[in-house]
Design an enzyme around this catalytic site. Structure first.
Site, PDB file in Angstrom:
ATOM      1  N   ASN A   1       0.817  -1.199   0.000  1.00 19.04           N
ATOM      2  CA  ASN A   1       0.000   0.000   0.000  1.00 19.04           C
ATOM      3  C   ASN A   1       0.859   1.261   0.000  1.00 19.04           C
ATOM      4  O   ASN A   1       2.074   1.175   0.195  1.00 19.04           O
ATOM      5  CB  ASN A   1      -0.909  -0.038   1.241  1.00 19.04           C
ATOM      6  N   CYS A   2       0.213   2.387  -0.175  1.00 19.49           N
ATOM      7  CA  CYS A   2       0.878   3.693  -0.205  1.00 19.49           C
ATOM      8  C   CYS A   2       1.827   3.819   0.985  1.00 19.49           C
ATOM      9  O   CYS A   2       1.433   3.488   2.099  1.00 19.49           O
ATOM     10  CB  CYS A   2      -0.164   4.803  -0.148  1.00 19.49           C
TER      11      CYS A   2
END
Lengths: 194, 84
Positions: B16-17
């Protein structure tokens, strides 16, 4: 415009004057081109001052720092006060979160203040982080250092909180203070206090 | 077409980010000029993140972004060419 006002014996500039002017213009053009090249092509710089050491507040500076490095920025994160916890190798794996004082949490403050509640809140948050496949603080520190981010630990607060330089991750810069952080902020394109 | 020209692939599925962009940058550094990097992600935010990164990176040209489904999972593929 009329040239009458300057008419006189010196009205016509000599060849020497013209050559001198031309040289000055060329020097200025070179200087301007250098400055423009520095502004357009030189690495941009971001400085973040990280002052918070709770689990939720460890993320924004690390995520922004590693992202900016991927964008080619020179990045410095200056950790001071509780921000040092993020760089402390043992403490960073055990950062806590409290529901107290956070009205967005689903627990009333009176209950959140009971002993052990911070542990419950922290465990809930850690589970959410793992479930959503969000990187751990340790992973973000690793990628930040690998990307060339300068993670700095404020020397005054290291001494104040009784830490040792060896407590921090390898690659963390110690022995720095407000003046060096300020100097970097002056030169930076982006300055943030987190 | 762009899929066939990708010379290297970086798999950031499940990350994820900000990891997709950071891993993309790391892999892109090793891509020779003129070649194309394929990034395979499951983070839907990677569509705008990698687009923004490519726009701000002088030698990166975003050729294509594709949304597909693999094994019931949404997969986002990005093709970034290193311009000479």
């Amino acid at each position: 415009m009329s040239t009458d006002a300057t008419a006189g014996s010196d009205a016509d500039p000599s060849t020497d004057d013209l050559a001198e002017l031309q040289a000055q213009v060329e020097a200025l053009e070179t200087e301007l081109a250098d400055l423009r090249s520095d502004v357009e092509n030189g690495p941009k710089k971001m400085v973040i001052i990280a002052t918070k050491g709770t689990l939720d507040m460890a993320y924004p500076p690390l995520i922004l720092a590693s992202t900016a490095a991927a964008f080619g920025y020179d990045v410095t994160v200056f950790h001071t006060f509780w921000g040092l916890e993020i760089l402390h190798e043992d403490n960073s794996k055990n950062l806590q979160l409290s529901s107290v004082g956070n009205p967005n949490m689903p627990v009333p403050n009176a209950i959140a203040a009971l002993p052990g509640m911070d542990r419950v809140t922290t465990r809930m948050m850690r589970n959410k982080i793992a479930d959503n496949e969000v990187a751990s603080v340790e992973e973000l520190i690793d990628v930040s250092l690998e990307s060339g981010v300068d993670l700095q630990a404020c020397q005054m607060t290291i001494d104040l909180l009784g830490y040792d330089e060896a407590d921090f991750y390898d690659g963390v810069t110690t022995g720095v203070g407000a003046a060096s952080a300020f100097q970097e902020m002056v030169e930076a394109d982006i300055q943030l206090l987190v | 077409m762009s899929t066939e020209t990708a010379s290297e692939t970086v798999d950031v599925k499940g990350q994820n980010c900000p990891m997709p962009v950071i891993k993309t940058k790391g892999a892109f550094d090793d891509v020779p000029a003129g070649e194309t990097l394929e990034v395979v992600a499951t983070d839907s935010g990677s569509l705008s993140d990698i687009k923004g990164w490519a726009e701000s990176t002088a030698d990166a040209e975003l050729l294509d972004q594709q949304e597909t489904t693999e094994g019931g999972e949404d997969v986002y593929k990005h093709y970034i060419k290193k311009v000479e």
